[in-house]
Design a protein around this motif. Structure first.
Motif, PDB file in Angstrom:
ATOM      1  N   VAL A 215       0.846  -1.193   0.000  1.00 32.04           N
ATOM      2  CA  VAL A 215       0.000   0.000   0.000  1.00 32.04           C
ATOM      3  C   VAL A 215       0.884   1.247   0.000  1.00 32.04           C
ATOM      4  O   VAL A 215       0.628   2.210  -0.731  1.00 32.04           O
ATOM      5  N   LEU A 216       1.970   1.202   0.748  1.00 36.24           N
ATOM      6  CA  LEU A 216       2.858   2.350   0.840  1.00 36.24           C
ATOM      7  C   LEU A 216       3.508   2.663  -0.511  1.00 36.24           C
ATOM      8  O   LEU A 216       3.521   3.816  -0.955  1.00 36.24           O
ATOM      9  N   ILE A 217       4.008   1.647  -1.170  1.00 33.84           N
ATOM     10  CA  ILE A 217       4.683   1.914  -2.454  1.00 33.84           C
ATOM     11  C   ILE A 217       3.674   2.385  -3.505  1.00 33.84           C
ATOM     12  O   ILE A 217       3.949   3.272  -4.310  1.00 33.84           O
ATOM     13  N   GLN A 218       2.484   1.778  -3.459  1.00 34.39           N
ATOM     14  CA  GLN A 218       1.460   2.186  -4.422  1.00 34.39           C
ATOM     15  C   GLN A 218       1.062   3.648  -4.180  1.00 34.39           C
ATOM     16  O   GLN A 218       0.893   4.420  -5.121  1.00 34.39           O
ATOM     17  N   ALA A 219       0.922   4.013  -2.888  1.00 36.64           N
ATOM     18  CA  ALA A 219       0.515   5.378  -2.569  1.00 36.64           C
ATOM     19  C   ALA A 219       1.612   6.367  -2.937  1.00 36.64           C
ATOM     20  O   ALA A 219       1.343   7.427  -3.511  1.00 36.64           O
ATOM     21  N   LEU A 220       2.841   5.992  -2.666  1.00 33.75           N
ATOM     22  CA  LEU A 220       3.969   6.859  -2.993  1.00 33.75           C
ATOM     23  C   LEU A 220       4.075   7.065  -4.505  1.00 33.75           C
ATOM     24  O   LEU A 220       4.170   8.192  -4.998  1.00 33.75           O
ATOM     25  N   GLY A 221       4.046   5.955  -5.232  1.00 31.32           N
ATOM     26  CA  GLY A 221       4.129   6.034  -6.692  1.00 31.32           C
ATOM     27  C   GLY A 221       2.975   6.838  -7.260  1.00 31.32           C
ATOM     28  O   GLY A 221       3.146   7.680  -8.141  1.00 31.32           O
ATOM     29  N   GLN A 222       1.777   6.586  -6.732  1.00 29.98           N
ATOM     30  CA  GLN A 222       0.602   7.295  -7.229  1.00 29.98           C
ATOM     31  C   GLN A 222       0.694   8.789  -6.924  1.00 29.98           C
ATOM     32  O   GLN A 222       0.334   9.621  -7.755  1.00 29.98           O
ATOM     33  N   ALA A 223       1.212   9.137  -5.728  1.00 36.01           N
ATOM     34  CA  ALA A 223       1.335  10.561  -5.380  1.00 36.01           C
ATOM     35  C   ALA A 223       2.294  11.245  -6.354  1.00 36.01           C
ATOM     36  O   ALA A 223       2.002  12.331  -6.876  1.00 36.01           O
TER      37      ALA A 223
END
Ligand code: PFF
Length: 451
Positions: A215-223
């Protein structure tokens, strides 16, 4: 090299940068990534990522562009006098190209859905299964997605040909507020006419047990993706800026961009639960959920056409920024005339776009390890290239480049001393550490340590 274009006002830069930031990433990608990553848990992590990492990274890129007054590949050489950090610019250009290879395809889908809204009278009476079938039939069709791909590339190339100010600035000023208004209307409409409780619960209630490294990597990448960071785009825009407060500008861009994504979730998730659509459906989510909304809405056809039209225009302001960055790079770095550079970029994007489109079609020669090129392009950029690009930017600006020059430039660009103190800690320590931990986890290092 001719004189660099300038935006006529600070508002012009904000409008163009918001134009780049707000796009399919907010309305198409954000809801489906949130849907696949636990809804509320993702939203919370995402908001933190924007605040702690996205905003400082945006300020960093904008400042580098403003200091160097040239496009990303040349910018690092101009600042340091050597070629050691040029790779950040090159990586950004490469990432822009990979993003374009799938972004233009989805942009083309929006055009198809304008037509579908008309021909099906805003999808009237259709069930979510039928809407899914329509999407599957279209996205794997061997003709229509290609036509829309060509149309979208051609339109983008034309706007670029018309020039920075006329093309980007004028369009963004009108289109962005209109998109914002329609999203607001759809959100309020959902709230007052539907049972939104299940959708809101999924989207707004954070279940902390669902917060995982993925979830963290997805959120970071998405941001980063959503704010158009780490691709050199903002360096390019920064290079067109001469005045204005860099912090205020970047804050405005971040708030507007995040607000649009947040509102998209408030429209899509209630629909997802009302019409029995899987929240984790993936890239098709918005293209099934939104038609489901319009199919049941009074005057749905008007809203459907307007929505997909504005989504197409939002996508256009983003494709313009991606395309412009490559044209500016070819022009500034290799001295290729803008007209020719425009043609080269258009043909190159068309070529990879066709390959990626073919992979969605299910042609197995285009499948790699069972994943389509479309999925790979998305995965490589969001999970790897953007975070690594962001990390390199932080190291360059926080450690490598003369810190006195960094401080003086930021003060000159209007940053307050107290903000600088927080900013520099984030840039030097917090952001790099988080990105390094997330990347190590991606490569399975922690798993190996446990065993
Ligand atoms: N930020 C855009 C969006 O959210 O749709 C996509 C994008 C544009 C990503 C430009 C990266 C970029 F450089």
């Amino acid at each position: 090299m001719g004189k660099r274009s300038q935006f006529s006002s600070n508002f012009g830069v904000i409008a163009a940068a918001v134009g780049s930031a707000v796009g399919l990433g907010n309305i198409w990608k954000f809801p489906y990534v949130a849907g696949q990553n636990g809804g509320g848990a993702f939203l919370l992590v995402y908001l933190l990522c924007v605040l702690v990492m996205g905003l400082p990274a945006l300020i960093t890129e904008m400042s580098i562009g403003r200091m160097a007054q040239t496009s990303p590949v040349s910018a690092f050489k101009k600042l340091t006098g050597n070629n050691h950090w040029t790779f950040i610019g090159v990586m950004g250009v490469l990432s822009s190209f990979i993003v374009m290879s799938f972004y233009f395809i989805v942009a083309g889908w929006t055009l198809e859905y304008i037509c579908q809204s008309i021909s099906t009278l805003s999808f009237s009476g259709m069930t979510s299964d039928e809407l899914t079938e329509i999407f599957d039939e279209f996205s794997t069709n061997s003709f229509r997605p290609y036509i829309w791909l060509v149309v979208f590339i051609a339109v983008t190339g034309l706007v670029i040909y018309m020039g920075v100010q006329k093309g980007i600035e004028k369009g963004s000023k009108v289109m962005m507020p209109l998109l914002f208004a329609i999203m607001l209307y759809l959100m309020l409409h959902a709230f007052f006419t539907n049972d939104v409780s299940e959708g809101y619960e999924f989207y707004l209630k954070a279940d902390f047990s669902k917060i995982t490294p993925t979830v963290l990597i997805q959120a970071l990448g998405q941001a980063f993706f959503s704010l158009s960071i780490a691709l050199g785009i903002i360096i390019t825009y920064g290079s067109y800026v001469k005045e204005g407060n860099v912090v205020t500008t970047c804050l405005q861009i971040s708030i507007l961009d995040t607000l649009v994504a947040f509102m998209a979730g408030l429209v899509i998730f209630p629909a997802v639960f009302s019409y029995g659509i899987e929240p984790s459906a993936g890239p098709e989510l918005a293209f099934v959920a939104m038609p489901a909304v319009f199919s049941q809405m009074g005057g749905g056809i008007v809203f459907a056409i307007l929505f997909f039209l504005l989504l197409a225009l939002a996508a256009l302001t983003s494709t313009i920024s991606l395309y412009e960055a490559l044209v500016a790079m070819l022009n500034d770095t290799f001295g290729i005339k803008r007209g020719l550079a425009n043609l080269i970029v258009g043909l190159a994007v068309l070529t990879v776009g066709i390959i990626v489109c073919n992979s969605i079609n299910g042609h197995s020669i285009f499948l790699i390890c069972g994943k389509t090129c479309f999925d790979w392009c998305d995965l490589i950029t969001t999970n790897y290239l953007l975070p690594i690009g962001g990390l390199a930017l932080m190291i360059f600006f926080g450690w490598v480049y003369d810190q006195k020059k960094v401080h003086d430039a930021l003060m000159e660009f209007g940053m307050k001393e107290w903000f600088y103190k927080i900013y520099i800690v984030l840039v030097r320590f917090i952001i790099p550490i988080i990105i390094i931990l997330v990347m190590l986890n991606q490569f399975g290092i922690f798993e190996n340590l446990k065993n």
